[in-house]
Design an enzyme around this catalytic site. Structure first.
Site, PDB file in Angstrom:
ATOM      1  N   ASP A  45      10.001   4.114  12.809  1.00  0.00           N
ATOM      2  CA  ASP A  45      10.690   3.029  13.514  1.00  0.00           C
ATOM      3  C   ASP A  45      12.104   2.733  13.003  1.00  0.00           C
ATOM      4  OD1 ASP A  45       9.522   2.067  11.199  1.00  0.00           O
ATOM      5  OD2 ASP A  45       8.417   0.437  12.155  1.00  0.00           O
ATOM      6  N   ASP A 104       1.457   5.031   1.569  1.00  0.00           N
ATOM      7  CA  ASP A 104       1.114   6.003   2.601  1.00  0.00           C
ATOM      8  C   ASP A 104       1.710   7.341   2.218  1.00  0.00           C
ATOM      9  OD1 ASP A 104      -0.055   3.966   4.101  1.00  0.00           O
ATOM     10  OD2 ASP A 104       1.859   3.433   5.015  1.00  0.00           O
ATOM     11  N   ASP A 109       0.849  -1.188   0.000  1.00  0.00           N
ATOM     12  CA  ASP A 109       0.000   0.000   0.000  1.00  0.00           C
ATOM     13  C   ASP A 109       0.889   1.244   0.000  1.00  0.00           C
ATOM     14  OD1 ASP A 109       0.962   0.017   2.666  1.00  0.00           O
ATOM     15  OD2 ASP A 109      -0.725  -1.262   3.247  1.00  0.00           O
TER      16      ASP A 109
HETATM   17  P1  ATP Z   1       4.397  -3.209   5.421  1.00  0.00           P
HETATM   18  O1  ATP Z   1       5.111  -3.519   4.184  1.00  0.00           O
HETATM   19  O2  ATP Z   1       4.221  -4.395   6.241  1.00  0.00           O
HETATM   20  O3  ATP Z   1       3.134  -2.431   5.248  1.00  0.00           O
HETATM   21  P2  ATP Z   1       5.297  -0.791   6.561  1.00  0.00           P
HETATM   22  O4  ATP Z   1       6.655  -0.350   7.045  1.00  0.00           O
HETATM   23  O5  ATP Z   1       4.735  -0.047   5.417  1.00  0.00           O
HETATM   24  O6  ATP Z   1       5.417  -2.324   6.261  1.00  0.00           O
HETATM   25  P3  ATP Z   1       3.007   0.082   8.012  1.00  0.00           P
HETATM   26  O7  ATP Z   1       2.396  -0.508   9.225  1.00  0.00           O
HETATM   27  O8  ATP Z   1       2.239   0.200   6.766  1.00  0.00           O
HETATM   28  O9  ATP Z   1       4.319  -0.776   7.771  1.00  0.00           O
HETATM   29  O10 ATP Z   1       3.572   1.496   8.459  1.00  0.00           O
HETATM   30  C1  ATP Z   1       3.887   2.534   7.556  1.00  0.00           C
HETATM   31  C2  ATP Z   1       5.033   3.363   8.114  1.00  0.00           C
HETATM   32  O11 ATP Z   1       4.667   3.933   9.370  1.00  0.00           O
HETATM   33  C3  ATP Z   1       6.310   2.564   8.409  1.00  0.00           C
HETATM   34  O12 ATP Z   1       7.097   2.381   7.275  1.00  0.00           O
HETATM   35  C4  ATP Z   1       6.970   3.432   9.457  1.00  0.00           C
HETATM   36  O13 ATP Z   1       7.619   4.538   8.874  1.00  0.00           O
HETATM   37  C5  ATP Z   1       5.789   3.935  10.254  1.00  0.00           C
HETATM   38  N1  ATP Z   1       5.478   3.045  11.394  1.00  0.00           N
HETATM   39  C6  ATP Z   1       4.659   1.982  11.390  1.00  0.00           C
HETATM   40  N2  ATP Z   1       4.592   1.412  12.592  1.00  0.00           N
HETATM   41  C7  ATP Z   1       5.406   2.132  13.380  1.00  0.00           C
HETATM   42  C8  ATP Z   1       5.768   2.047  14.746  1.00  0.00           C
HETATM   43  N3  ATP Z   1       5.283   1.092  15.516  1.00  0.00           N
HETATM   44  N4  ATP Z   1       6.612   2.983  15.233  1.00  0.00           N
HETATM   45  C9  ATP Z   1       7.091   3.971  14.441  1.00  0.00           C
HETATM   46  N5  ATP Z   1       6.806   4.086  13.157  1.00  0.00           N
HETATM   47  C10 ATP Z   1       5.976   3.192  12.612  1.00  0.00           C
HETATM   48 MG    MG Z   2       2.685  -0.211   4.669  1.00  0.00          MG
END
Ligand code: ATP
Ligand code: MG
Length: 461
Positions: A156, A76, A74
Site C-alpha cells: 500500500d 511478517d 508483529d
Molecule cells: P500495523 O502496524 O498496524 O500492523 P502494518 O502495515 O504492519 O501495520 P498489516 O495489516 O500487518 O499492517 O500489513 C502488513 C503489510 O502488508 C503492510 O505493511 C503492507 O505492506 C501490506 N498490506 C497490508 N494491507 C494492505 C493493503 N490493503 N493493500 C496493500 N498492501 C497491504
Molecule cells: Mg503488521
C-alpha cells in the site's frame, strides 16, 4: 559464515520469477537495525526459509516501525517460496486464507505470517490466473505470485514496502520508502485513485497509519480520500471491523476518529458519529473515553473491544431509549429494545462479532442500577461479574456531564468503604431506606472491590 551460506542460498532456484529491477540497498551503518531487534521466532523462520534455498525478508510494518524507533506489533515475512514450499519447511505451520493465501508459522505462542511475493496484474479477464476485480475496481483475489519488485509495488504505502534481510542486515528499497520514513511522509504506491479502488480499506489505513506514525499524508495520496469514501460501503463488514479495531487499539484512537470524521470516512463505519459528536455531551463522552483508552494502550494495559464498542454506541442507545420512553414505553423495556435495535444495526454495518454482545449488553443494561442507592441494591450490583466494566462506564458518563459527578463520587466512596460505613452511606440515601435495611440486615455485606482504579480498567476481557 553467514555471507558464505547466503551465496549458497541465492544460487538455488524457485518457482517464483526473479526481480529485474535493482533496489537501493541500505546498509546497517545507515539504517541501524540489528537482527537481534527481531523476535527469535521471526528470525528463526526467516533463516530457515533461507537455508531451504529461498529468499526471506522481514517486511511491512515491522521494518517501518523499527526505523521509526517504535516497537513492532508483529513480524511478517515475504519470500519467493510458495505457500506449499513454506509449509513443507515448518512442521508447526498451516496454510490459511482464500483471497490471500499465506502461511502461519508457529513457535510457542508467537505466529509469524509468511507470504509469497505477489504479482500485480489486475484484470477483469475470465482467466483465473489473473487478479480479478469487481465493477468498482476492487480486487477480489490476490493470489498471483510475482517477484520481489512486483511484491513491493502491490503493497500500500512506500514506507510499508521495505525488505529487511536479517542475514545481511540490509534493507532493500524499490520505491524510496526509506526517504519517506526519513521525512515522515505517507505516500501511496502507484496511482492513488486506482489503489484505493482496488482496496478501499487503504483509505482507512492511510488515516490510521498517519495518526499512529505521526506522519504527513502526501498531498496526492490525501487528495482523493474524501471523494472515494463511499467505496467503503462495498468492503466486507468483517474487514471493516478488523481495521476499525486496529484503529481503536492503536493508542491514537482519538486523533484517528477525529481525522476519519474530517475525511468523511466514518459514514460506512460509525454512521452515528456525526450526530454524537455534534452534541456537546456525546463529543465529551467519546473524547474522554478514547483519551482514556489511548492512555491505557500506551501503558500496555489491556483494553476490551466490547467496552470500546459500548462507548462508541452508547449515545445511539441513549437517543433510541429516550424516543421509546417518550412514546410511553416503561424505562427498562425501552432500554432493552434500544439495545437490541442498536446492536442489530451494527451487526450488519460493522460486523461486531456476536461474542462481544453479552458484555456490551450487560454494561449498558446495568447503567440504571447505579442510580438506585437504596436498600441492598448497591450490594447486589457490586457482586455482578460485569460490575467493574459497568462501573468504569458509569464514571465516564459522570465525567462527560451526562450524570451528576456526585453519583460517581458516591460510588467511589462506597467501594472504598468498610461494611459499617457502607450501611451508613445507604441510610442517608432516602425515605425507603429504613424499611429495606431491616429486611436485609442478616445478609453479610459484599466485599470491597477496590475502587482506586481509573475508568476502563478491570473487567476488560
Ligand atoms: P500495523 O502496524 O498496524 O500492523 P502494518 O502495515 O504492519 O501495520 P498489516 O495489516 O500487518 O499492517 O500489513 C502488513 C503489510 O502488508 C503492510 O505493511 C503492507 O505492506 C501490506 N498490506 C497490508 N494491507 C494492505 C493493503 N490493503 N493493500 C496493500 N498492501 C497491504
Ligand atoms: Mg503488521
Amino acid at each position: 559464515m553467514i555471507r558464505k551460506f547466503l551465496r549458497k542460498v541465492f544460487n538455488r532456484t524457485s518457482t517464483v520469477p526473479a526481480s529485474t529491477a535493482v533496489p537501493d540497498t541500505i546498509p546497517f551503518k545507515q539504517h541501524g537495525i540489528r537482527r537481534n531487534q527481531i523476535t527469535p521466532c521471526a528470525l528463526k523462520t526467516a533463516m530457515q526459509i533461507q537455508q531451504a534455498g529461498y529468499s526471506a525478508y522481514i517486511v511491512g510494518g515491522a521494518v517501518r516501525d523499527l526505523l521509526l524507533g517504535l516497537t513492532p506489533k508483529d513480524f511478517d515475512i515475504a519470500t519467493n517460496a510458495t505457500p506449499e514450499e513454506v509449509h513443507k519447511i515448518f512442521r508447526r505451520s498451516r496454510i490459511i486464507g482464500r483471497r490471500f493465501r499465506l502461511v502461519h508459522v508457529m513457535c510457542g505462542a508467537e505466529i509469524i505470517e509468511v507470504s509469497t511475493f505477489r504479482g500485480n496484474t489486475p484484470s477483469n479477464d475470465e482467466d483465473e490466473s489473473f487478479t480479478q476485480t469487481d465493477e468498482h475496481g476492487r480486487l477480489l483475489n490476490d493470489n498471483v505470485f510475482g517477484n520481489q519488485e512486483e511484491d513491493a509495488v502491490r503493497r500500500d504505502f512506500t514506507v510499508n514496502a521495505l525488505y529487511y534481510d536479517p542475514a545481511r542486515e540490509e534493507i532493500l528499497d524499490y520505491l524510496q520508502g526509506y526517504e519517506d520514513i526519513r521525512t515522515k511522509t505517507l505516500r501511496i504506491i502507484g496511482d492513488p485513485t486506482q489503489r484505493y479502488r482496488e482496496d478501499p480499506v487503504r483509505l482507512l489505513r492511510a488515516v490510521r497509519l498517519a495518526c499512529k506514525l505521526q506522519m504527513r499524508i502526501d498531498t496526492a495520496t490525501a487528495h482523493p480520500i474524501a471523494d472515494l469514501a463511499p467505496l467503503l460501503q462495498n468492503v466486507p463488514p468483517s474487514r471493516l471491523f478488523d481495521e476499525m479495531l486496529k484503529l481503536l487499539l492503536s493508542g491514537h484512537a482519538l486523533s484517528c476518529v477525529v481525522e476519519l470524521r474530517s475525511q468523511g470516512l466514518h459514514h460506512g463505519l460509525l454512521p452515528m458519529l456525526d450526530v454524537i459528536l455534534e452534541q456537546p455531551l456525546g463529543e465529551r463522552f467519546i473524547t474522554i473515553a478514547l483519551k482514556n483508552t489511548d492512555g491505557r494502550i500506551r501503558q500496555n494495559k489491556p483494553v476490551s473491544p466490547a467496552f470500546l464498542f459500548a462507548i462508541l454506541l452508547w449515545h445511539e442507545v441513549l437517543s433510541s431509549w429516550n424516543t421509546l420512553q417518550a412514546k410511553g414505553e416503561k424505562p427498562m423495556p425501552a432500554l432493552f429494545d434500544a439495545i437490541d435495535k442498536v446492536l442489530s444495526l451494527q451487526h450488519e454495518k460493522l460486523a461486531i462479532p456476536r461474542r462481544f454482545d453479552a458484555t456490551i449488553q450487560e454494561i449498558w443494561s446495568m447503567q440504571p442500577r447505579f442510580e438506585i442507592r437504596i436498600g441492598r441494591k448497591p450490594f447486589r450490583l457490586i457482586t455482578h461479574p460485569r460490575f467493574r466494566a459497568a462501573y468504569d462506564f458509569m464514571l465516564l458518563r459522570c465525567e462527560s456531564g451526562e450524570l451528576s459527578p456526585e453519583l460517581g463520587e458516591w460510588w467511589k466512596a462506597f467501594l472504598t468503604s468498610d461494611a459499617e460505613k457502607r450501611e451508613k452511606m445507604l441510610s442517608t440515601q432516602g425515605p425507603t431506606q429504613k424499611k429495606r435495611k431491616r429486611r436485609t440486615r442478616k445478609k453479610s455485606a459484599a466485599p470491597t472491590t477496590g475502587g482506586t482504579e481509573t475508568p476502563i480498567q478491570s473487567e476488560q476481557s
